[in-house]
Design an enzyme around this catalytic site. Structure first.
Site, mmCIF file in Angstrom:
data_model
loop_
_atom_site.group_PDB
_atom_site.id
_atom_site.type_symbol
_atom_site.label_atom_id
_atom_site.label_comp_id
_atom_site.label_asym_id
_atom_site.label_seq_id
_atom_site.Cartn_x
_atom_site.Cartn_y
_atom_site.Cartn_z
ATOM 1 N N ARG A 1 -7.738 -4.348 -3.225
ATOM 2 C CA ARG A 1 -7.274 -3.200 -4.035
ATOM 3 C C ARG A 1 -8.270 -2.954 -5.164
ATOM 4 N NH1 ARG A 1 -2.458 -2.531 -1.805
ATOM 5 N NH2 ARG A 1 -1.507 -4.401 -0.977
ATOM 6 N N CYS B 1 0.837 -1.208 0.000
ATOM 7 C CA CYS B 1 0.000 0.000 0.000
ATOM 8 C C CYS B 1 0.871 1.258 0.000
ATOM 9 C CB CYS B 1 -0.912 0.022 1.217
ATOM 10 S SG CYS B 1 -2.016 -1.392 1.288
#
Lengths: 217, 75
Positions: free
Chosen positions: A131, A54
């Site tokens: 995601r 991330c």
């Protein structure tokens, strides 16, 4: 599946339909989806703050921020973390990697937005969002959705390419072929009648056959 | 609220917005004058309105007496 498709309360976002509304606490204050009316929006989720993939993605999103701005596109991140965690994380990214995160991040602790957008994949995790990317147009319509697993960081070039394609499609009423990039030939929508099919080959396009014709724009 | 701090003072974006509203009531001009992205203008104006510093009428924005008073403290 039948119930899910017929019950709008449970239905997930679909291409070509209105994006689910939200009014959420973010690192830039309370933001509603309608605040983005007139701009394109990339709403994306990440599993958690202070995690390695991330962090690389946030740096990459920040790197394409100016390119997105040129295309009238705003970015909005989301994870099931508190706003204080988000603030600490973006400050940490700035301190350690010298990258300022210029876009807001939704603190979706009650999973309201994550649920409405189908960002939770129980097969991966019940507590972290996958995601996901939702491209929402200036009228609030969902135009594209991309889902990546937690293990794989997203490709920013593809996001820019997708935006370029959507905006070109809207402007010229065409389609774009595989691996299309700005400047490449675009696809002329196929003719819908036999008569138009016969005419198509005489119209000066670069045609493989009547159903696959390209042109420069 | 991002535009108004807990002690009633204005954040940098809150001050930019309040100043912009004192120059024009139109959202587009407010955006231009404040230098903020449109989504932040909209969310900021809503927060200033909730704090009683602005009122809206037909999509135009006006400083309240309280908003005017607060802005004068920064001039």
């Amino acid at each position: 599946m039948e119930n899910l498709l017929n019950n709008p309360m449970q239905a997930l976002p679909r291409l070509g339909e209105k994006a689910p509304e939200f009014n959420s606490l973010t690192t830039h204050g309370m933001i509603k989806l309608e605040d983005y009316k007139g701009s394109w929006l990339i709403l994306f989720s990440h599993p958690a703050d202070f995690t390695p993939v991330c962090t690389t993605e946030f740096v990459a999103f920040a790197e394409i921020f100016d390119e997105l701005k040129k295309r009238n596109v705003e970015l909005l991140g989301l994870s099931i973390d508190s706003v204080f965690s988000h603030i600490a994380w973006v400050r940490n990214i700035e301190e350690k990697l010298n990258v300022k995160i210029p876009f807001p991040i939704i603190a979706d602790l009650n999973k309201e937005v994550a649920t409405a957008y189908g960002m939770l994949m129980p097969g991966e995790s019940n507590t972290e969002t996958s995601r996901c990317v939702f491209v929402i147009d200036p009228e609030g319509i969902v135009r594209a959705m991309i889902y990546y697993p937690m293990s794989t960081g997203r490709n920013m070039s593809e996001l820019l390419r997708l935006i370029d394609s959507l905006q070109t499609v809207d402007t010229y009423k065409i389609a774009t072929p595989a691996n299309w990039q700005i400047g490449d030939e675009v696809i002329v929508p196929p003719p819908k009648t036999q008569e138009l099919a016969e005419e198509r080959l005489k119209q000066g396009y670069n045609c493989i056959d009547w159903y696959l014709c390209k042109k420069k724009i | 609220m991002p535009c108004v701090n807990d002690d009633g003072s204005l954040s940098a974006s809150g001050l930019a917005l309040l100043r912009a509203v004192s120059l024009s009531q139109n959202e587009t001009v407010i955006q231009k004058n404040s230098g903020l992205p449109l989504y932040r203008v909209r969310s900021g104006l809503r927060s200033l309105e909730n704090a009683g510093l602005l009122t809206t009428e037909n999509n135009y924005f006006f400083l309240t007496e309280e908003g005017n008073k607060l802005l004068k403290r920064y001039q």
